[in-house]
Structure formats: C-alpha cells, structure tokens
Design a protein around this motif. Structure first.
Motif, PDB file in Angstrom:
ATOM      1  N   PHE A   1       0.733  -1.084  -0.090  1.00 15.00           N
ATOM      2  CA  PHE A   1      -0.134  -0.032  -0.069  1.00 15.00           C
ATOM      3  C   PHE A   1       0.940   1.162  -0.016  1.00 15.00           C
ATOM      4  O   PHE A   1       0.698   2.188  -0.925  1.00 15.00           O
ATOM      5  N   LEU A   2       1.770   1.225   0.924  1.00 14.38           N
ATOM      6  CA  LEU A   2       2.724   2.423   0.743  1.00 14.38           C
ATOM      7  C   LEU A   2       3.471   2.593  -0.211  1.00 14.38           C
ATOM      8  O   LEU A   2       3.931   3.723  -0.813  1.00 14.38           O
ATOM      9  N   PHE A   3       4.069   1.518  -0.819  1.00  6.13           N
ATOM     10  CA  PHE A   3       4.767   1.508  -1.990  1.00  6.13           C
ATOM     11  C   PHE A   3       4.042   2.041  -3.289  1.00  6.13           C
ATOM     12  O   PHE A   3       4.550   3.134  -3.869  1.00  6.13           O
ATOM     13  N   VAL A   4       2.548   1.833  -3.266  1.00  2.41           N
ATOM     14  CA  VAL A   4       1.933   2.224  -4.545  1.00  2.41           C
ATOM     15  C   VAL A   4       1.576   3.754  -4.276  1.00  2.41           C
ATOM     16  O   VAL A   4       1.752   4.628  -5.222  1.00  2.41           O
ATOM     17  N   LEU A   5       1.039   4.031  -2.852  1.00  4.48           N
ATOM     18  CA  LEU A   5       0.740   5.441  -2.814  1.00  4.48           C
ATOM     19  C   LEU A   5       1.768   6.240  -2.894  1.00  4.48           C
ATOM     20  O   LEU A   5       1.617   7.381  -3.358  1.00  4.48           O
TER      21      LEU A   5
ATOM     22  N   ILE B   1       5.491  -6.498 -10.969  1.00  4.00           N
ATOM     23  CA  ILE B   1       5.122  -5.932 -12.055  1.00  4.00           C
ATOM     24  C   ILE B   1       3.563  -5.711 -12.099  1.00  4.00           C
ATOM     25  O   ILE B   1       3.061  -4.560 -12.319  1.00  4.00           O
ATOM     26  N   GLU B   2       2.847  -6.314 -11.380  1.00  9.03           N
ATOM     27  CA  GLU B   2       1.313  -6.263 -11.367  1.00  9.03           C
ATOM     28  C   GLU B   2       1.015  -5.180 -10.210  1.00  9.03           C
ATOM     29  O   GLU B   2       0.405  -4.389 -10.436  1.00  9.03           O
ATOM     30  N   LEU B   3       2.171  -5.248  -9.395  1.00 10.30           N
ATOM     31  CA  LEU B   3       1.747  -4.021  -8.358  1.00 10.30           C
ATOM     32  C   LEU B   3       2.234  -2.570  -8.866  1.00 10.30           C
ATOM     33  O   LEU B   3       1.554  -1.550  -8.685  1.00 10.30           O
ATOM     34  N   ILE B   4       3.078  -2.591  -9.811  1.00  9.19           N
ATOM     35  CA  ILE B   4       3.454  -1.157 -10.619  1.00  9.19           C
ATOM     36  C   ILE B   4       2.550  -1.199 -11.478  1.00  9.19           C
ATOM     37  O   ILE B   4       1.942   0.028 -11.603  1.00  9.19           O
ATOM     38  N   HIS B   5       1.707  -1.966 -12.088  1.00  7.65           N
ATOM     39  CA  HIS B   5       0.513  -1.783 -13.090  1.00  7.65           C
ATOM     40  C   HIS B   5      -0.562  -1.045 -12.217  1.00  7.65           C
ATOM     41  O   HIS B   5      -1.020  -0.118 -12.690  1.00  7.65           O
ATOM     42  N   LEU B   6      -0.721  -1.508 -10.679  1.00  7.08           N
ATOM     43  CA  LEU B   6      -1.708  -0.885  -9.926  1.00  7.08           C
ATOM     44  C   LEU B   6      -1.252   0.378  -9.623  1.00  7.08           C
ATOM     45  O   LEU B   6      -2.032   1.221  -9.828  1.00  7.08           O
ATOM     46  N   ALA B   7      -0.172   1.011  -9.780  1.00  8.21           N
ATOM     47  CA  ALA B   7       0.309   2.169  -9.375  1.00  8.21           C
ATOM     48  C   ALA B   7      -0.074   2.919 -10.550  1.00  8.21           C
ATOM     49  O   ALA B   7      -0.432   4.391 -10.280  1.00  8.21           O
ATOM     50  N   GLY B   8      -0.109   2.527 -11.816  1.00  4.04           N
ATOM     51  CA  GLY B   8      -0.252   3.361 -12.678  1.00  4.04           C
ATOM     52  C   GLY B   8      -1.807   3.469 -13.043  1.00  4.04           C
ATOM     53  O   GLY B   8      -2.156   4.710 -13.127  1.00  4.04           O
ATOM     54  N   PHE B   9      -2.869   2.486 -12.634  1.00  6.25           N
ATOM     55  CA  PHE B   9      -3.953   2.694 -12.669  1.00  6.25           C
ATOM     56  C   PHE B   9      -4.508   3.870 -11.201  1.00  6.25           C
ATOM     57  O   PHE B   9      -5.344   4.552 -11.562  1.00  6.25           O
ATOM     58  N   LEU B  10      -3.861   3.638 -10.414  1.00  2.29           N
ATOM     59  CA  LEU B  10      -4.153   4.726  -9.213  1.00  2.29           C
ATOM     60  C   LEU B  10      -3.792   5.994  -9.573  1.00  2.29           C
ATOM     61  O   LEU B  10      -4.317   6.933  -9.106  1.00  2.29           O
TER      62      LEU B  10
ATOM     63  N   ALA C   1      -5.485  -0.803   0.444  1.00  2.00           N
ATOM     64  CA  ALA C   1      -4.310  -1.474   0.887  1.00  2.00           C
ATOM     65  C   ALA C   1      -4.761  -3.008   0.612  1.00  2.00           C
ATOM     66  O   ALA C   1      -3.945  -3.601   0.417  1.00  2.00           O
ATOM     67  N   GLN C   2      -5.847  -3.295   0.767  1.00  2.00           N
ATOM     68  CA  GLN C   2      -6.575  -4.893   0.395  1.00  2.00           C
ATOM     69  C   GLN C   2      -6.015  -4.942  -0.901  1.00  2.00           C
ATOM     70  O   GLN C   2      -5.668  -6.017  -1.339  1.00  2.00           O
ATOM     71  N   VAL C   3      -6.491  -4.192  -1.766  1.00  2.00           N
ATOM     72  CA  VAL C   3      -6.033  -4.430  -3.308  1.00  2.00           C
ATOM     73  C   VAL C   3      -4.729  -4.587  -3.696  1.00  2.00           C
ATOM     74  O   VAL C   3      -4.144  -5.198  -4.416  1.00  2.00           O
ATOM     75  N   SER C   4      -3.900  -3.554  -3.090  1.00  2.00           N
ATOM     76  CA  SER C   4      -2.329  -3.390  -3.008  1.00  2.00           C
ATOM     77  C   SER C   4      -2.035  -4.726  -2.604  1.00  2.00           C
ATOM     78  O   SER C   4      -1.156  -5.632  -3.337  1.00  2.00           O
ATOM     79  N   GLY C   5      -2.216  -5.379  -1.376  1.00  7.35           N
ATOM     80  CA  GLY C   5      -1.739  -6.531  -0.863  1.00  7.35           C
ATOM     81  C   GLY C   5      -2.191  -7.814  -1.659  1.00  7.35           C
ATOM     82  O   GLY C   5      -1.394  -8.811  -1.973  1.00  7.35           O
ATOM     83  N   THR C   6      -3.464  -7.859  -2.466  1.00 10.89           N
ATOM     84  CA  THR C   6      -3.617  -8.938  -3.265  1.00 10.89           C
ATOM     85  C   THR C   6      -2.956  -8.854  -4.567  1.00 10.89           C
ATOM     86  O   THR C   6      -2.487  -9.993  -5.090  1.00 10.89           O
TER      87      THR C   6
END
Length: 378
Positions: free
Chosen positions: A18-22, A302-311, A290-295
């Motif tokens: 969560f903190l990584f993405v945000l 790569i998927e987590l970085i993709h989520l960062a793009g979406f957010l 946080a839930q989505v980030s953890g999942t």
C-alpha cells in the motif's frame, strides 16, 4: 483482510505494498506541482509526503523543506504565501511580504502560471501512468485474449442472439476486432444498444445482433458491481492468449489508450452511480486500497507497478474534479479570474474552500465507513 493475520503479515502483505503504491503516485503528483512552480520562479516552502508530524526532513539549497510525515495518506507542496497544504492564501503573511518576497509568491503570479502549476499535478499523474503502462508493454508485452467463444452464459443476451460455443468474433458494427478487450470495451460503452457481431462459425461468416445488459457480479474483494455484458465466455487458456511486445511508439500509444479508458470508466461509474445503476457502497478508501495492493502484490512486482499506474490515473482524475481545495476547484477559480479580469472576492473564495473541505471530508468519511463495514462483514 482477515483479522487473524499476525501484525507481521499485515505489515508485509498489506501495509508495505500500500505504501509503495501510494508513495509513487503521491510523489509524482507533487513533483508536477513542484517542477512547474520552480520553472515559474515560485518559492516552495515545503514538499511533504504524508501529513502531520514530520518524521524525516532536510532543506535544499533554495530553502525548500523536503520531508516525510507521519500520516502516509497523501502529500502536499506548500508555496510561499500559502496558509496551508490546500494552497489557501495566507492574506496576513502576504500583506507583510516585502516587494522582493512577493516576486516569488504563488499568489502574485499571473493567472496562467498559477493554473499551470496547479494543473501540473494531475498531468504528472497521467504522464506517470502512461510511462508505467508503456514500460510494461515494452519490457513484458501486452497480454491479449483472442475472441474465441468458449461458452455461453445461460439465459444471457448471447444465448438469445444464437451465439454459439466455438464462434470467433470478427467484428462489431462492421468494425474489425482482434482481441477480447476490443469486444469488452465496445460492450462497456454501449449498454442497451444493439450491436451487430460478425462471427466466423466453422469457416462461414455469420452475423447476429446482440444487446448488452447490466449484470451483477463481484470483484476479488467480494464487492458487488454492475457491468454491461452480452454473456459470452472467453477461454483464458494459454492456447487462447497472445503476448504482444510493443515498440516504443506503439507502447506509448497503448499507454495513452489505457489511461483514456480508465478515465472513461471512472466518469461512466460516476454517471451510473448518480443514475442509481451502481451503488455508492462500491467506493473505497485507504483500507480498500491496502487490500487491493496486498492482493495484487501476491502476483508479483509488475502487477503492483501496474496498479500504481491505475491509481495514478484515478488520483489525477479525482484531483481535477471542480471541488474547491482540490486542484480542479482552484482551476475553476482561475478560470473565473481570467474571464472577469480580477480574482473572485476573498469572501467567495473562503466560502468555496469551506464547502470544498466539507465535501472532501464527507467523501473520506463515507469511503472509510464503507471500508470498515466490509471488514466487519467478513
């Protein structure tokens, strides 16, 4: 999220992703404001990741205080002449400024420069998202599903339209399609609108008309949502997948397209929510992120970085909403100033900021309440 998770598991599996993405998203948003402010010769008093008490900080050569603060739910850039992190002008401080200090005060800059500085934050988010998507498409490719029908949902629009298992969807309204995402995107944009599908059935071209209807489903967190669908199932087997590794130009184009589609879906969701199609309970706050980030983190970096793009796209869009205290609200004030030839009165701006703060706080409380309700309902 289960309450039986140990503190270590909560920290490593949810909080860190969560903190990584945000942090990535917030840093680039504020960097956009900061970079254009420096270009316009505006003095930046502070650049903060997080709110509240400072944990770590340092000063650069131009007097900007860079810091990481206690509450990691956002960030801000504070300019000379600002009263707070929302860029509300500090009238008392401005009145006491010397002529030299006024030259670098945000409020003293021409309206076009102030608008550029404010707009730079959301624009930076969109640029970050495009860069993330394009980089992934170049380095790892863009996975696509071929539009072979592997099954038909019972009593669906596809069943009524006599679409059959084994059909290959070739076109929609005479426009050729190559991948399942093309079909999904067109269906998403045309609820309750008849679509003419061109099909390849055992080597023969067949046409049929199908009308998408809203279907209720659940996402990975168990949250219900509605989405226009026609009721075809597409195989996700390896034989039905292709991975296209894109060149730089094509990857950037695909990144722009992906960013546009996220914005479109967000606007469509807001419209559907106000029309009663979607439920406001789908809105989530920090806990849901946080839930989505953890999942997502369980599927890899790569998927987590993709989520960062979406957010990043989502946060850029939200900040452009015309709500005072958000970037979009400031831009509305500057547009009015440009038309009138002078700023709105201090009283009008003050009332606007008060309304904006109430709206933002209400949205935060509502989203957090949804988060808490979902947790206790597990």
């Amino acid at each position: 999220m289960e309450f039986l998770l140990s503190p270590y598991a909560l920290f490593s599996e949810y909080l860190i992703p969560f903190l990584f993405v945000l942090t990535i998203v917030v840093f680039f948003h504020e960097l956009g404001h900061f970079a254009v402010a420096r270009w316009c010769n505006v003095k930046v008093d502070a650049f903060s990741i997080g709110f509240g008490k400072e944990l770590i900080g340092w000063n650069d050569s131009k007097g900007t205080r860079w810091k990481i603060s206690l509450i990691p739910l956002g960030g801000y850039v504070k300019f000379a002449g600002d009263e707070n992190a929302a860029s509300v002008p500090d009238r008392e401080r401005i009145a006491q400024m010397s002529a030299e200090e006024r030259k670098t005060a945000f409020v003293a800059k021409p309206v076009w420069q102030r608008a550029a500085i404010v707009a730079a934050g959301p624009i930076a988010n969109f640029i970050l998202a495009i860069a993330i998507f394009a980089s992934i498409y170049m380095a790892h490719g863009k996975p696509e599903l071929l539009p072979y029908v592997s099954g038909i949902v019972e009593d669906s629009a596809a069943a009524s339209a006599d679409i059959k298992e084994g059909d290959l969807i070739l076109s929609i309204n005479s426009k050729p399609i190559s991948y399942f995402d093309d079909l999904k995107w067109t269906v998403r944009r045309n609820p309750h609108e008849p679509l003419i599908l061109g099909l390849d059935r055992d080597g023969q071209r067949v046409e049929t008309t199908v009308t998408p209807v809203y279907v209720t489903d659940q996402n990975t967190l168990g949250i219900e949502f509605k989405e226009p669908r026609i009721g075809v199932e597409i195989s996700r087997s390896e034989s039905n997948q292709v991975v296209r590794r894109l060149g730089p130009v094509e990857a950037v184009g695909a990144g722009v397209e992906r960013t546009y589609k996220i914005i479109y879906d967000t606007i469509a969701f807001i419209g559907e929510m106000f029309s009663g199609i979607q439920s406001p309970t789908q809105l989530g706050g920090p806990v849901q992120i946080a839930q989505v980030s953890g999942t997502v983190a369980q599927f890899g970096l790569i998927e987590l970085i993709h989520l960062a793009g979406f957010l990043s796209v989502s946060i850029g869009f939200i900040n452009l909403l015309p709500i005072p205290v958000l970037d979009g609200g400031h831009l509305v004030f500057y547009a009015a100033e440009a038309v009138r030839g002078k700023p709105l009165s201090e009283r009008v701006q003050e009332i606007g900021f008060q309304i904006g703060i109430c709206l933002v706080l209400a949205m935060m409380v509502f989203a957090t309440w949804n988060d808490i309700w979902r947790l206790v309902s597990l």
